[in-house]
Design a protein around this motif. Structure first.
Motif, PDB file in Angstrom:
ATOM      1  N   ASN A  34      39.670  45.601  47.509  1.00  0.00           N
ATOM      2  CA  ASN A  34      39.705  46.689  46.532  1.00  0.00           C
ATOM      3  C   ASN A  34      38.271  47.179  46.370  1.00  0.00           C
ATOM      4  O   ASN A  34      37.517  46.648  45.555  1.00  0.00           O
ATOM      5  CB  ASN A  34      40.265  46.135  45.212  1.00  0.00           C
ATOM      6  N   CYS A  37      36.190  47.858  43.021  1.00  0.00           N
ATOM      7  CA  CYS A  37      35.696  46.796  42.130  1.00  0.00           C
ATOM      8  C   CYS A  37      35.016  45.687  42.920  1.00  0.00           C
ATOM      9  O   CYS A  37      34.368  44.819  42.345  1.00  0.00           O
ATOM     10  CB  CYS A  37      36.861  46.254  41.302  1.00  0.00           C
ATOM     11  N   ASP A  39      36.714  43.515  44.765  1.00  0.00           N
ATOM     12  CA  ASP A  39      37.627  42.379  44.869  1.00  0.00           C
ATOM     13  C   ASP A  39      38.072  42.189  46.315  1.00  0.00           C
ATOM     14  O   ASP A  39      38.338  43.158  47.023  1.00  0.00           O
ATOM     15  CB  ASP A  39      38.905  42.607  44.042  1.00  0.00           C
ATOM     16  N   CYS A  62      36.891  40.110  40.308  1.00  0.00           N
ATOM     17  CA  CYS A  62      36.777  40.076  38.853  1.00  0.00           C
ATOM     18  C   CYS A  62      37.832  39.125  38.269  1.00  0.00           C
ATOM     19  O   CYS A  62      38.740  38.676  38.974  1.00  0.00           O
ATOM     20  CB  CYS A  62      36.938  41.483  38.293  1.00  0.00           C
ATOM     21  N   CYS A  65      41.530  40.215  38.734  1.00  0.00           N
ATOM     22  CA  CYS A  65      42.034  40.045  40.104  1.00  0.00           C
ATOM     23  C   CYS A  65      42.326  38.576  40.411  1.00  0.00           C
ATOM     24  O   CYS A  65      43.397  38.241  40.931  1.00  0.00           O
ATOM     25  CB  CYS A  65      41.000  40.607  41.084  1.00  0.00           C
ATOM     26  N   ARG A 121      41.551  49.278  36.188  1.00  0.00           N
ATOM     27  CA  ARG A 121      41.781  47.866  36.482  1.00  0.00           C
ATOM     28  C   ARG A 121      43.132  47.602  37.142  1.00  0.00           C
ATOM     29  O   ARG A 121      43.429  46.465  37.502  1.00  0.00           O
ATOM     30  CB  ARG A 121      41.673  47.014  35.207  1.00  0.00           C
ATOM     31  N   CYS A 124      42.902  46.043  40.476  1.00  0.00           N
ATOM     32  CA  CYS A 124      42.474  44.636  40.385  1.00  0.00           C
ATOM     33  C   CYS A 124      43.696  43.748  40.161  1.00  0.00           C
ATOM     34  O   CYS A 124      43.852  42.709  40.803  1.00  0.00           O
ATOM     35  CB  CYS A 124      41.515  44.437  39.218  1.00  0.00           C
TER      36      CYS A 124
END
Ligand code: ZN
Length: 145
Positions: A34, A37, A39, A62, A65, A121, A124
């Motif tokens: 991702n 972010c 991830d 994060c 995630c 988010r 995530c």
């Protein structure tokens, strides 16, 4: 986000279930990332006779995630492939703030319902579930030709 939900997410983040890939084994590996972010996740799916025996995961990202991957690994375990796909769809509904079926969704997944208020988010929270969905669909296609 509500305190109770935050606690559930932090618990899965600090003590992730089913974390760690199993080397020298035949599980199906799926990797997704991702970029928005940073991830990254790899999941490994173990199925036997159409049943999801185990899902393990490894990655960095994060708290949303990582915690979500832990919840996903528990939510799908011991369901058959089609049920697994249905559970994943219910999670997407929950994340979008739409009505979802609580009967088939592992209760800890509900902790992510607050994510619908934070569109940035959503990716995530759904990354590991998307990886699982991709793997389950490919297994389903393989078994049905
Ligand atoms: Zn993230």
């Amino acid at each position: 986000m509500q305190d109770l939900y935050r606690q559930v997410i932090m618990d899965h983040y600090k003590y992730p279930r089913n974390k760690g890939l199993i080397s020298d084994s035949k599980g199906l590996l799926i990797h997704l990332n991702n970029p928005s972010c940073g991830d990254e996740i790899t999941i490994q799916l173990f199925t036997y006779n159409d049943v999801i025996e185990r899902v393990v995961h490894e990655g960095s990202g994060c708290s949303i995630c990582c915690a979500s991957a832990s919840v996903m690994s528990v939510a799908l375990e011991k369901h058959n492939i089609q049920e697994g796909i249905d559970i994943i769809k219910q999670f997407y509904e929950l994340i979008k703030g739409l009505p979802y079926n609580t009967d088939i969704l592992f209760k800890d997944a509900v902790a992510f319902s607050g994510v619908s208020q934070f569109p940035a988010r959503i990716k995530c929270a759904t990354l590991s579930w998307k990886a699982a969905e991709k793997g389950l669909i490919s297994l389903q296609e393989a078994s049905h030709g």
